[in-house]
Design an enzyme around this catalytic site. Structure first.
Site, PDB file in Angstrom:
ATOM      1  N   ALA A 103       0.851  -1.197   0.000  1.00  0.00           N
ATOM      2  CA  ALA A 103       0.000   0.000   0.000  1.00  0.00           C
ATOM      3  C   ALA A 103       0.879   1.236   0.000  1.00  0.00           C
ATOM      4  O   ALA A 103       2.021   1.188   0.472  1.00  0.00           O
ATOM      5  CB  ALA A 103      -0.885  -0.014   1.237  1.00  0.00           C
ATOM      6  N   GLY A 145       0.537  -4.954   1.059  1.00  0.00           N
ATOM      7  CA  GLY A 145      -0.650  -4.877   0.218  1.00  0.00           C
ATOM      8  C   GLY A 145      -0.425  -5.454  -1.179  1.00  0.00           C
ATOM      9  O   GLY A 145      -1.366  -5.936  -1.817  1.00  0.00           O
ATOM     10  N   GLU A 175      -0.962  -9.001  -0.656  1.00  0.00           N
ATOM     11  CA  GLU A 175      -2.390  -9.227  -0.357  1.00  0.00           C
ATOM     12  C   GLU A 175      -3.218  -9.247  -1.654  1.00  0.00           C
ATOM     13  O   GLU A 175      -4.134 -10.049  -1.822  1.00  0.00           O
ATOM     14  CB  GLU A 175      -2.891  -8.153   0.620  1.00  0.00           C
ATOM     15  CG  GLU A 175      -2.272  -8.344   2.007  1.00  0.00           C
ATOM     16  CD  GLU A 175      -2.624  -7.234   2.987  1.00  0.00           C
ATOM     17  OE1 GLU A 175      -2.195  -6.090   2.749  1.00  0.00           O
ATOM     18  OE2 GLU A 175      -3.325  -7.498   3.973  1.00  0.00           O
ATOM     19  N   GLU A 190       4.325  -5.408   7.360  1.00  0.00           N
ATOM     20  CA  GLU A 190       3.511  -4.405   8.074  1.00  0.00           C
ATOM     21  C   GLU A 190       3.931  -4.210   9.523  1.00  0.00           C
ATOM     22  O   GLU A 190       3.914  -3.102  10.052  1.00  0.00           O
ATOM     23  CB  GLU A 190       2.024  -4.787   8.028  1.00  0.00           C
ATOM     24  CG  GLU A 190       1.345  -4.514   6.686  1.00  0.00           C
ATOM     25  CD  GLU A 190       1.470  -5.662   5.705  1.00  0.00           C
ATOM     26  OE1 GLU A 190       2.340  -6.541   5.906  1.00  0.00           O
ATOM     27  OE2 GLU A 190       0.701  -5.677   4.732  1.00  0.00           O
TER      28      GLU A 190
HETATM   29  C1  3H9 Z   1       0.723  -2.159   3.533  1.00  0.00           C
HETATM   30  O1  3H9 Z   1       0.914  -2.652   2.473  1.00  0.00           O
HETATM   31  C2  3H9 Z   1      -0.586  -2.109   4.263  1.00  0.00           C
HETATM   32  C3  3H9 Z   1      -1.588  -3.113   3.822  1.00  0.00           C
HETATM   33  O2  3H9 Z   1      -1.413  -4.332   4.512  1.00  0.00           O
HETATM   34  C4  3H9 Z   1      -2.973  -2.654   4.136  1.00  0.00           C
HETATM   35  C5  3H9 Z   1      -3.522  -1.493   3.399  1.00  0.00           C
HETATM   36  C6  3H9 Z   1      -4.966  -1.229   3.662  1.00  0.00           C
HETATM   37  N1  3H9 Z   1       4.541   3.413  -0.042  1.00  0.00           N
HETATM   38  O3  3H9 Z   1      13.359   2.291   0.366  1.00  0.00           O
HETATM   39  P1  3H9 Z   1      13.706   2.996  -0.889  1.00  0.00           P
HETATM   40  C7  3H9 Z   1       9.199   4.961  -1.480  1.00  0.00           C
HETATM   41  S1  3H9 Z   1       1.943  -1.339   4.368  1.00  0.00           S
HETATM   42  C8  3H9 Z   1       4.953   4.610  -0.436  1.00  0.00           C
HETATM   43  O4  3H9 Z   1      14.639   4.167  -0.821  1.00  0.00           O
HETATM   44  P2  3H9 Z   1      14.981   0.587  -1.804  1.00  0.00           P
HETATM   45  C9  3H9 Z   1      10.251   5.474  -0.523  1.00  0.00           C
HETATM   46  O5  3H9 Z   1       9.706   6.404   0.372  1.00  0.00           O
HETATM   47  C10 3H9 Z   1       3.301  -1.360   3.279  1.00  0.00           C
HETATM   48  N2  3H9 Z   1       6.238   4.884  -0.755  1.00  0.00           N
HETATM   49  O6  3H9 Z   1      14.241   1.976  -2.011  1.00  0.00           O
HETATM   50  C11 3H9 Z   1      11.243   6.080  -1.478  1.00  0.00           C
HETATM   51  O7  3H9 Z   1      10.755   7.354  -1.862  1.00  0.00           O
HETATM   52  P3  3H9 Z   1      11.758   8.544  -2.237  1.00  0.00           P
HETATM   53  C12 3H9 Z   1       4.076  -2.580   3.436  1.00  0.00           C
HETATM   54  C13 3H9 Z   1       7.106   3.887  -0.675  1.00  0.00           C
HETATM   55  O8  3H9 Z   1      15.242   0.069  -3.169  1.00  0.00           O
HETATM   56  C14 3H9 Z   1      11.186   5.169  -2.696  1.00  0.00           C
HETATM   57  O9  3H9 Z   1       9.930   4.485  -2.589  1.00  0.00           O
HETATM   58  N3  3H9 Z   1       5.305  -2.448   2.656  1.00  0.00           N
HETATM   59  C15 3H9 Z   1       6.741   2.617  -0.249  1.00  0.00           C
HETATM   60  O10 3H9 Z   1      16.116   0.722  -0.873  1.00  0.00           O
HETATM   61  C16 3H9 Z   1      12.278   4.161  -2.764  1.00  0.00           C
HETATM   62  O11 3H9 Z   1      12.324   3.450  -1.532  1.00  0.00           O
HETATM   63  C17 3H9 Z   1       6.464  -2.096   3.214  1.00  0.00           C
HETATM   64  O12 3H9 Z   1       6.589  -1.919   4.399  1.00  0.00           O
HETATM   65  C18 3H9 Z   1       5.375   2.386   0.070  1.00  0.00           C
HETATM   66  N4  3H9 Z   1       4.928   1.177   0.444  1.00  0.00           N
HETATM   67  O13 3H9 Z   1      13.930  -0.363  -1.065  1.00  0.00           O
HETATM   68  C19 3H9 Z   1       7.621  -1.974   2.254  1.00  0.00           C
HETATM   69  N5  3H9 Z   1       7.839   1.820  -0.243  1.00  0.00           N
HETATM   70  O14 3H9 Z   1      12.535   8.068  -3.425  1.00  0.00           O
HETATM   71  C20 3H9 Z   1       8.263  -0.637   2.402  1.00  0.00           C
HETATM   72  C21 3H9 Z   1       8.851   2.587  -0.671  1.00  0.00           C
HETATM   73  O15 3H9 Z   1      10.883   9.707  -2.472  1.00  0.00           O
HETATM   74  N6  3H9 Z   1       9.333  -0.383   1.436  1.00  0.00           N
HETATM   75  N7  3H9 Z   1       8.423   3.833  -0.927  1.00  0.00           N
HETATM   76  O16 3H9 Z   1      12.651   8.697  -1.037  1.00  0.00           O
HETATM   77  C22 3H9 Z   1      10.545  -0.981   1.503  1.00  0.00           C
HETATM   78  O17 3H9 Z   1      10.811  -1.834   2.321  1.00  0.00           O
HETATM   79  C23 3H9 Z   1      11.586  -0.515   0.534  1.00  0.00           C
HETATM   80  O18 3H9 Z   1      11.211   0.750   0.068  1.00  0.00           O
HETATM   81  C24 3H9 Z   1      11.800  -1.441  -0.682  1.00  0.00           C
HETATM   82  C25 3H9 Z   1      12.754  -0.751  -1.705  1.00  0.00           C
HETATM   83  C26 3H9 Z   1      12.460  -2.737  -0.191  1.00  0.00           C
HETATM   84  C27 3H9 Z   1      10.520  -1.744  -1.380  1.00  0.00           C
END
Ligand code: 3H9
Length: 704
Positions: free
Chosen positions: A63, A102, A105, A125
């Protein structure tokens, strides 16, 4: 407006592709467009099967977290998933890279799942203090069973595609081109007339009793200390035994509850703070600029730090040259490196092949000139101004003028070191933390001369090493050590002088959430290391007595900590268990008496309050002096480098949650009681007068 979902008709296959860079977050607009694409496909009688894929490097990071503070809007996640699950066409998901939260999901609502063999699937999450709220707690147990689902959600760590297949989360693992494999899979479904297979129709047969819950929690006890999200996860998973619609209703209520917790606000704050660090005060352009390619790195100085830094780069696959003019130091360094990798193999963190490969990436040399073709040089020689100046000026004449020269000093003036070169604009501090190959934080120390290109290269280095980088201005202790010395640790020592015991101080702060209390940390790192660092730091700025008088006395007495079996505590040979030692209490009593300090009973509440408030007060000084650009940067430094509990968001976020007027009132109270070093930071006074907060201050400074 650019579309974030595309639709393509490929014979009987309707290919829906999510294209929402950088991480294909399932934002509101993606959900809208997904539903549009499904409707379009359903209306097209020649389409027999739907395939959902993504463009870019990963399927989806989940999400869109930046939308969490707004109402979800329609279609909600649940609505999109119901649309997929009840689609009259079979829907296939094909995953590459990562499918997280998400994103996964959504995949679980599809009828069939394929993953590339290098893909990873996870439910992170819990690391954000929330529970999966888009059906994850209901569909995952239906696919892999309650216990496996609980473990996956509690750990937050993704599993490999092969593991996912073994668990029953995906149907097939594809090698080679995923799109080709997915199209063949879809055509097979059509050929075999296989239709939709809604996950929600499955039932959960397994039970989750108390013993199973305790067993699932055990491996995550350390990560979940002081946390509450796991209780909500367990409740939601238990509800997967109920009919799907009832389970989903319970999950939705629990997910809303988790979103509103302080824990979740704090963890989301740290998530974004880590990604924002450095995007202010002129650094943003540097962070975004295209930095030069880095393949070869030279480390000068083969001590513990130099060896750790060498391993950090070798782990990232870079070629490393370690130079030292002492052959014995190079031999020792090789031994350190070999034994560290051997222990990683023993602990099954890496295989022997990987260890051998990393060791092969590190070369040694006695000749400084050999590093002329390095893309970057980091000096890690002894903390001695003249020695470091000499090394940097030699590097300056050997390496082409555009290459970054970094110093790993933790105490000396980087500005003065930069002035020793003809190109001060290419000199920065790269402050690594022990152990350099494993610690998460990298402080980038900038001087007034530092160029945007140098900063940009430093960010590239952090990214390569998978470290969180925070920029600090060059000043006494930079961000982290200044706050530790002038705030947190100093207060801990003061409390000892006033009557607390090391065990009491450590336990109180460990109960607050620190991984280890300050005295145990000192014993682990070596009291002599702290004493030597302060001697160097005092050449920049001195501090009046009492300032670490206990730690310095212990150093004088050879009570250096774990390595000598005696420090603030005693240690049995071969054991890391800290045993209280009456001799230390005697030393403290004597030091207190010499300073006319009357010892008294001190309770845990006072210990925690004073250590944390002093941290906040010095943090505010660090901000008002511009040493840190943002309060959130300080939070990143403390949560990633100094063990401040992440679920409390870092010291400055925590101050905001306490309320700054309360914080100021308590600081004033201690100022009246304890004197000068508790003088309230002007910034806190200003923020309180304006009814503001650190968060607001950050927002204002970014918009300026
Ligand atoms: C969820 O899914 C809830 C659901 O269960 C329910 C919903 C109802 N959203 O980390 P990076 C941005 S909760 C928005 O530097 P990497 C990040 O801010 C979600 N933005 O790259 C950054 O922006 P900027 C569960 C996001 O290659 C850019 O993307 N998911 C999100 O080192 C690059 O990110 C997580 O917890 C997001 N979900 O790592 C995963 N994710 O360039 C969270 C990233 O402006 N994300 N951004 O600074 C991660 O773990 C890492 O970002 C990922 C990439 C491994 C994906």
């Amino acid at each position: 407006m650019a579309r974030s979902v595309t639709f393509e008709e490929l014979g009987p296959v309707g290919l829906i592709c999510i294209d929402n860079p950088p991480v294909n977050a399932i934002s509101h607009s993606v959900r809208l467009e997904l539903v549009d694409a499904i409707t379009r496909a359903e209306r097209n009688s020649s389409i027999k099967v739907l395939l959902i894929m993504s463009s870019g490097e990963l399927f989806s990071a989940g999400a869109d977290i930046s939308e969490f503070d707004r109402p979800e809007g329609e279609p909600s996640f649940q609505q999109v998933e119901a649309r997929i699950e009840f689609c009259h066409l079979p829907v296939v998901a094909a995953i590459h890279g990562l499918a997280l939260g998400g994103g996964l999901e959504l995949v679980m609502a599809c009828h069939y799942r394929l993953a590339h063999k290098n893909a990873k699937l996870g439910m992170p999450e819990i690391t954000l203090g929330i529970i999966p709220g888009a059906g994850g707690t209901q569909r995952l147990p239906r696919l892999i069973g309650m216990r496996a689902a609980l473990d996956m959600i509690l750990s937050g760590t993704p599993v490999s595609a092969l593991d996912a297949k073994a668990k029953g989360l995906v149907d097939e693992v594809a090698e080679g081109d995923l799109r080709d494999a997915a199209l063949s899979f879809c055509k097979r479904l059509v050929h075999e007339r296989l239709g939709p297979r809604p996950t929600c129709d499955r039932t959960v047969i397994e039970d989750l009793d108390d013993a199973a819950i305790a067993a699932a929690l055990r491996p995550h006890a350390r990560a979940l200390k002081g946390r509450t999200t796991q209780d909500l996860v367990i409740e939601a998973i238990k509800a997967s035994k109920l009919p799907f619609s009832q389970g989903i209703a319970i999950e939705t209520a629990l997910a809303q509850k988790s979103l509103a917790t302080r824990e979740s606000l704090a963890l989301r704050h740290v998530f974004f703070a880590e990604r924002e660090s450095g995007k202010s005060s002129g650094v943003s352009s540097a962070k975004q600029a295209q930095p030069p390619w880095i393949r070869r790195v030279a480390i000068i100085g083969a001590g513990t730090m130099g060896s750790g830094i060498a391993m950090a780069f070798a782990d990232a696959g870079l070629e490393v040259l370690v130079t030292d003019n002492d052959p014995a130091a190079l031999t020792r360094s090789r031994e350190i490196i070999q034994s560290t990798y051997a222990s990683s193999v023993k602990r099954r963190r890496i295989t022997q092949n990987i260890a051998d490969d990393r060791i092969r990436h590190i070369r040694n040399s006695l000749v400084l000139a050999e590093l002329a073709d390095a893309d970057l040089a980091i000096e890690a020689v002894f903390e001695d101004m003249e020695l470091k100046k000499d090394v940097l000026s030699k590097l300056d004449s050997i390496l082409p003028a555009e290459r970054l020269l970094a110093t790993n000093t933790s105490t000396l003036s980087v500005t003065e070191l930069a002035r020793a070169t003809a190109h001060p604009e290419r000199v920065l501090g790269l402050h690594f933390f022990v152990p350099a190959h494993a610690s998460k934080l990298l402080e980038i120390v900038r001087t007034e001369y530092a160029s945007a290109e140098s900063l940009s290269t430093a960010f590239r280095v952090a990214k390569l090493l998978k470290k969180v980088a925070v920029v600090s201005r060059d000043a006494f202790g930079f961000i982290g050590n200044r706050m530790m010395l002038d705030g947190y640790f100093r207060e801990a020592e003061q409390l000892l002088l006033e009557g607390a015991t090391p065990r009491q101080v450590d336990t109180a702060l460990e109960n607050f959430g620190f991984a280890m209390g300050p005295q145990r940390v000192s014993d682990l790192g070596g009291n002599d290391v702290g004493t030597k660092a302060r001697v160097q730091l005092f050449k920049r700025e001195s501090r009046p007595d009492p300032y670490f008088v206990i730690a310095d006395r212990l150093t004088e007495m050879g009570r250096l900590g774990q390595k000598t079996g005696r420090g603030f505590y005693g240690y049995e040979s071969g054991s890391r268990d800290a045993v209280p030692d009456p001799e230390v209490i005697g030393i403290i009593e004597k030091l207190a008496a010499e300073r006319g300090i009357l010892r008294r009973e001190i309770n845990d509440q006072e210990i925690v309050e004073r250590c944390i408030l002093s941290l906040i007060n010095v943090g505010s000084i660090v901000l008002e002096k511009g040493i840190a650009a943002r309060a959130a940067d300080i939070d990143v430094v403390w949560t990633s480098g100094y063990g401040f509990p992440r679920h409390l968001g870092g010291p400055m976020f925590y101050a905001d949650t306490l309320g700054l007027s309360h914080v100021l009132q308590r600081i004033r109270h201690y100022y009246e009681k304890l004197g000068y070093y508790w003088r309230p930071a002007k910034l806190i006074e200003r923020l309180v007068a304006a009814g503001s907060s650190f968060e607001q201050w950050d927002r204002n400074s970014i918009s300026q």
